[in-house]
Every structure is written in C-alpha cells, then in structure tokens.
Motif scaffolding. Structure first.
Motif, mmCIF file in Angstrom:
data_model
loop_
_atom_site.group_PDB
_atom_site.id
_atom_site.type_symbol
_atom_site.label_atom_id
_atom_site.label_comp_id
_atom_site.label_asym_id
_atom_site.label_seq_id
_atom_site.Cartn_x
_atom_site.Cartn_y
_atom_site.Cartn_z
ATOM 1 N N ILE A 1 1.887 -9.087 -6.867
ATOM 2 C CA ILE A 1 1.455 -8.741 -5.433
ATOM 3 C C ILE A 1 0.189 -7.689 -6.380
ATOM 4 C CG2 ILE A 1 3.611 -7.576 -4.605
ATOM 5 C CD1 ILE A 1 3.069 -5.334 -6.045
ATOM 6 N N LEU A 2 -0.485 -7.508 -5.073
ATOM 7 C CA LEU A 2 -1.787 -6.594 -5.291
ATOM 8 C C LEU A 2 -1.984 -5.302 -4.813
ATOM 9 C CD1 LEU A 2 -4.559 -9.867 -4.122
ATOM 10 C CD2 LEU A 2 -2.816 -9.177 -5.948
ATOM 11 N N ASN B 1 10.841 -6.313 -10.306
ATOM 12 C CA ASN B 1 10.632 -7.153 -10.331
ATOM 13 C C ASN B 1 9.646 -7.419 -9.556
ATOM 14 O OD1 ASN B 1 14.210 -6.784 -10.654
ATOM 15 N ND2 ASN B 1 13.715 -9.722 -9.258
ATOM 16 N N LEU B 2 8.922 -6.695 -9.922
ATOM 17 C CA LEU B 2 7.215 -6.646 -9.616
ATOM 18 C C LEU B 2 6.442 -7.418 -10.521
ATOM 19 C CD1 LEU B 2 6.803 -3.898 -7.075
ATOM 20 C CD2 LEU B 2 8.052 -6.558 -6.122
ATOM 21 N N ASP C 1 0.736 -1.037 0.236
ATOM 22 C CA ASP C 1 0.228 -0.094 -0.388
ATOM 23 C C ASP C 1 0.606 0.772 -0.133
ATOM 24 O OD1 ASP C 1 1.343 -0.146 2.831
ATOM 25 O OD2 ASP C 1 -1.027 -0.093 3.462
ATOM 26 N N THR C 2 1.956 1.014 -0.288
ATOM 27 C CA THR C 2 3.200 2.296 -0.059
ATOM 28 C C THR C 2 3.883 2.092 -0.731
ATOM 29 O OG1 THR C 2 4.489 2.079 1.623
ATOM 30 C CG2 THR C 2 2.405 2.804 2.260
ATOM 31 N N LEU C 3 4.981 3.157 -1.981
ATOM 32 C CA LEU C 3 5.422 2.903 -2.846
ATOM 33 C C LEU C 3 6.757 2.676 -1.616
ATOM 34 C CD1 LEU C 3 6.995 3.402 -5.342
ATOM 35 C CD2 LEU C 3 6.828 5.950 -5.016
ATOM 36 N N ARG C 4 7.302 2.712 -1.067
ATOM 37 C CA ARG C 4 8.514 2.439 -0.286
ATOM 38 C C ARG C 4 8.158 1.225 0.470
ATOM 39 N NH1 ARG C 4 8.809 5.628 4.905
ATOM 40 N NH2 ARG C 4 11.241 5.041 5.416
ATOM 41 N N LEU C 5 7.000 0.430 0.558
ATOM 42 C CA LEU C 5 7.002 -0.816 0.322
ATOM 43 C C LEU C 5 7.222 -1.529 -0.445
ATOM 44 C CD1 LEU C 5 6.197 -3.843 2.444
ATOM 45 C CD2 LEU C 5 3.836 -3.220 2.217
ATOM 46 N N ALA C 6 6.892 -1.231 -2.091
ATOM 47 C CA ALA C 6 7.193 -1.388 -3.188
ATOM 48 C C ALA C 6 8.657 -2.048 -3.146
ATOM 49 C CB ALA C 6 5.681 -0.633 -4.131
ATOM 50 N N ALA D 1 13.471 -8.744 -3.973
ATOM 51 C CA ALA D 1 13.299 -9.545 -5.025
ATOM 52 C C ALA D 1 14.687 -9.567 -6.034
ATOM 53 C CB ALA D 1 11.774 -9.708 -5.459
ATOM 54 N N ALA D 2 14.992 -8.783 -6.062
ATOM 55 C CA ALA D 2 16.504 -8.860 -7.590
ATOM 56 C C ALA D 2 17.359 -9.003 -6.761
ATOM 57 C CB ALA D 2 16.511 -7.186 -7.745
#
Ligand code: PLP
Length: 240
Positions: free
Chosen positions: A134-135, A166-167, A113-118, A125-126
């Motif tokens: 993800i959702l 990577n998402l 729910d935030t860009l920082r988490l994404a 992941a990389a």
C-alpha cells in the motif's frame, strides 16, 4: 496500434528528459498506465506491447476490466507473446466495504488515507492470507482536497500502519490540485518529496518505503523533476 505505442513512447521520452534535467535515472520511474478511459481493445494493445503495470480508480471498473483482461491473456493463441500477469494498481478512493472484493486482484493500493481503511485491508488480507502493498495518500495542497491524510498527520498514521502485520507500506502518493499554476503544482510535489525523505530518515517505516507516486498526464514532467518514482498516466495515452 501505432498510435498508442507512439504515445507511450512520447510519455517515456518526456520522463527521460525530465530525469536528465535533474540528474535522475529514468529506470527509477515506473509508468502505471491508467485504463479508466480506455476501451478493452486499447488495453489489449497496451498489453501486446508488453506493459503490465495498469491502474484503475474505481472498484467496479477494476473488477470488470481485470476479469476481461485475464480472459484475454488466457485465451490468446500466441500466449507466449503476452505477459503472464498484469499488476493492477488501485489508484482511486477505496471504500472499506469494497476491500475484500478487490484485494485478490490488486498489486498496489495507492490510496490509503485513514487508519480505519488500513485496518480493514489488514483484516481482510489476513483472512485471505495476503500481504498487500500500500501507499499512504497525502494531501499536500493548501486547498481542502477530498482525500488524503494531511501532511502533519502522515507520520503518526504511518507509525500506526506499521503495526499492522499484513500490510506492506511502500511509500506515499500525492495529487496536485487541478490548476494551470505550475508553481502551485510544483510546491505540492516538493512538499510530498520532503515528507517522503523525512519519513525515510526518521525510520518510522521500513526499508521497503521507497515509492513516491505522483504525476498524471497534466503534471508528470514536474513530478518526475521533483522525485516521483511512479507516474500514473491515462489521457496522454488514450485520449482521442
Ligand atoms: C485518472 C487518474 C490518473 C490519470 O489521470 P490522467 O490525467 O488521465 O493521466 C492518475 N491518478 C489518479 C488518482 C486518477 O484518478
């Protein structure tokens, strides 16, 4: 064993009935069985029944239970009768400092729910050479909810997430407020579906943007009527 099997059957019947009411195909609604209130024995029963989509809302519990279940599958003498792999869904709030621990275990994260988490997930992941699905969790209630991006900011965030290589952004997740007011619950799910359709139409996201995760034990019937493709059910299956 019968009890849990019967409860799952009942949930599936309710999903089918809700689909029939609005002309949907019940095969398009996936059931994630939320194990956070279940004993290991009960989770093993669920797996013996052949279910492989399980969900947890907390990192510690997810790590513990997924390890126990992996051991159970490995050690079972009649291995051929058990599913080979469990798909773990992370459905609860995810702290950035826990991302690396859970990434190898998880098949779908519902709660970005935030860009920082994404960005954190993308970086981790990389390094692990993964491409997690993800959702985007959205806040569709008018009350201030603790988590979820506001509807008005969701498209912009999705655009930013789409630039992270990577998402894989698979769709949206929404939770209705805890209320007995069914109209308020339905209004939330309608808002989520409208946003979902809008995002598909505007092509801010790719063709893999297909999932709308909404509906828990108390409200999944309404969620399915309003277009949910993933329901997350715990207490309707495990509560005594
Ligand atoms: C616990 C939980 C569920 C399942 O709730 P039940 O009411 O037990 O079906 C679904 N989604 C999230 C995010 C949860 O934390």
């Amino acid at each position: 064993m019968k009890k849990i099997a019967e409860r799952i059957k009942q949930v599936k019947e309710t999903i089918s009935a809700a689909c029939a009411k609005v002309g949907r195909d019940p095969a398009k609604v996936k059931l994630v069985i939320v194990t956070k209130s279940a004993s290991i024995e009960d989770i093993e029963k669920v797996i013996r029944l052949g279910y492989t989509e399980l969900g947890e809302s907390r990192v510690q519990q997810l790590k513990k239970v997924s390890t126990q279940i992996a051991d159970f599958i490995d050690s079972d003498k009649n291995k051929s009768k058990l599913p080979e792999k469990i798909n773990w869904n992370m459905i609860g709030h995810l702290q950035r400092n826990k991302v690396r621990q859970v990434l190898p275990t998880i098949s779908l994260i519902h709660s970005v729910d935030t860009l920082r988490l994404a960005e954190e997930i993308n970086t981790a992941a990389a390094k692990l050479n993964l491409k997690p699905k993800i959702l985007l969790q959205i806040n569709t209630s008018n009350e201030p909810q603790k988590y979820g991006v506001p509807v008005g900011a969701a498209i912009h965030l999705a655009e930013q997430i789409e630039t992270l290589p990577n998402l894989t952004l698979k769709g949206l997740m929404a939770m209705a407020p805890l209320t007995r007011n069914k109209d308020a619950v339905r209004a939330c799910f309608i808002r989520a579906r409208e946003l979902f359709v809008e995002m598909q139409g505007e092509r801010v996201t790719g063709t893999q943007f297909q999932e709308l995760s909404m509906g828990m034990s108390s409200d999944y019937e309404i969620a399915v009527e309003e277009g949910s493709t993933i329901v997350r059910i715990g207490s309707a299956i495990f509560a005594s």
